[in-house]
Design a protein around this motif. Structure first.
Motif, PDB file in Angstrom:
ATOM      1  N   TYR A  26       0.792  -1.227   0.000  1.00 27.41           N
ATOM      2  CA  TYR A  26       0.000   0.000   0.000  1.00 27.41           C
ATOM      3  C   TYR A  26       0.827   1.282   0.000  1.00 27.41           C
ATOM      4  O   TYR A  26       0.296   2.341  -0.283  1.00 27.41           O
ATOM      5  CB  TYR A  26      -0.961   0.009   1.187  1.00 27.41           C
ATOM      6  N   GLN A  27       2.099   1.217   0.365  1.00 31.37           N
ATOM      7  CA  GLN A  27       2.964   2.389   0.256  1.00 31.37           C
ATOM      8  C   GLN A  27       4.215   1.979  -0.500  1.00 31.37           C
ATOM      9  O   GLN A  27       4.848   0.980  -0.177  1.00 31.37           O
ATOM     10  CB  GLN A  27       3.321   2.953   1.634  1.00 31.37           C
ATOM     11  N   ASN A  47      -3.518   3.890   0.478  1.00 35.26           N
ATOM     12  CA  ASN A  47      -4.400   3.664   1.612  1.00 35.26           C
ATOM     13  C   ASN A  47      -5.717   4.424   1.509  1.00 35.26           C
ATOM     14  O   ASN A  47      -6.575   4.276   2.364  1.00 35.26           O
ATOM     15  CB  ASN A  47      -3.701   4.048   2.921  1.00 35.26           C
ATOM     16  N   TYR A  48      -5.895   5.237   0.500  1.00 32.95           N
ATOM     17  CA  TYR A  48      -7.068   6.095   0.365  1.00 32.95           C
ATOM     18  C   TYR A  48      -7.828   5.744  -0.912  1.00 32.95           C
ATOM     19  O   TYR A  48      -7.370   4.941  -1.716  1.00 32.95           O
ATOM     20  CB  TYR A  48      -6.635   7.568   0.354  1.00 32.95           C
ATOM     21  N   ASP A  49      -8.973   6.372  -1.105  1.00 34.99           N
ATOM     22  CA  ASP A  49      -9.767   6.115  -2.308  1.00 34.99           C
ATOM     23  C   ASP A  49      -9.021   6.520  -3.572  1.00 34.99           C
ATOM     24  O   ASP A  49      -9.205   5.918  -4.624  1.00 34.99           O
ATOM     25  CB  ASP A  49     -11.098   6.875  -2.239  1.00 34.99           C
ATOM     26  N   THR A  50      -8.220   7.564  -3.485  1.00 29.13           N
ATOM     27  CA  THR A  50      -7.401   7.992  -4.614  1.00 29.13           C
ATOM     28  C   THR A  50      -5.938   7.959  -4.188  1.00 29.13           C
ATOM     29  O   THR A  50      -5.618   8.079  -3.004  1.00 29.13           O
ATOM     30  CB  THR A  50      -7.770   9.422  -5.071  1.00 29.13           C
ATOM     31  N   LEU A  51      -5.071   7.815  -5.145  1.00 26.56           N
ATOM     32  CA  LEU A  51      -3.637   7.767  -4.883  1.00 26.56           C
ATOM     33  C   LEU A  51      -3.178   9.073  -4.243  1.00 26.56           C
ATOM     34  O   LEU A  51      -3.482  10.161  -4.737  1.00 26.56           O
ATOM     35  CB  LEU A  51      -2.882   7.531  -6.190  1.00 26.56           C
TER      36      LEU A  51
END
Length: 163
Positions: A26-27, A47-51
């Motif tokens: 994720y990162q 980790n979010y809805d968008t990069l």
């Protein structure tokens, strides 16, 4: 026979959904300039809805090669350039991987990373051990620049306890 097939399908779905919940990718640490003072390189955060792209000063340079891993919750855990290992807070935590003439020429402070070839390192989580990882890395014996032909003398692994 139908019950056995159904059991296999359900077991496959259960196992894959359990494993898929981990966020080890994720990162992603990217970077070219971090070995130089004043430069900040991107960390791609999924980790979010968008990069999300965050710019940070990394603990080590990722010019020649690099690999990274996040913990099971998606927080950056480790990244590695073949010479040095940094934690998710960008602190150098280990140095001296792959000793020898290549290390002596390419891995001093402010190094560009080990020249064993791009993507020549891999970090994987150790199952059932939350903060332990295994790093696979290789030691370069010869490098021919004309044909870009590489010989590896040995492949290594290192166990890292990130806690």
């Amino acid at each position: 026979m139908v019950k056995l097939k159904m059991l296999i399908v359900l077991l496959t779905i259960f196992v894959s959904s359990t494993i898929a919940q981990y966020k080890h990718d994720y990162q992603m640490v990217a970077g070219y300039w971090s070995g130089f003072d004043g430069y900040f390189d991107p960390i791609l955060d999924f980790n979010y809805d968008t990069l999300q792209i965050n710019y940070k000063k990394h603990g080590i340079s990722l010019d020649r090669n690099g690999t990274n891993i996040s913990d099971k919750n998606g927080k950056l855990a480790l990244y590695f350039n073949g010479c040095q290992l940094a934690d998710g807070e960008h602190n150098l935590i280990e140095d001296g991987f792959n000793p020898g003439i290549i290390y002596d020429n390419y891995c001093p402070p402010k190094s560009f990373g080990y020249i064993a070839g791009q993507q020549s390192n891999l970090i994987l989580p150790i199952p059932e051990k939350e903060n332990e990882y295994v790093i696979f890395h290789s030691n370069l014996r010869s490098y021919f620049n004309v044909d870009s032909f590489i010989y590896f003398s040995s492949a290594y692994y290192s166990i890292i306890d990130a806690s």
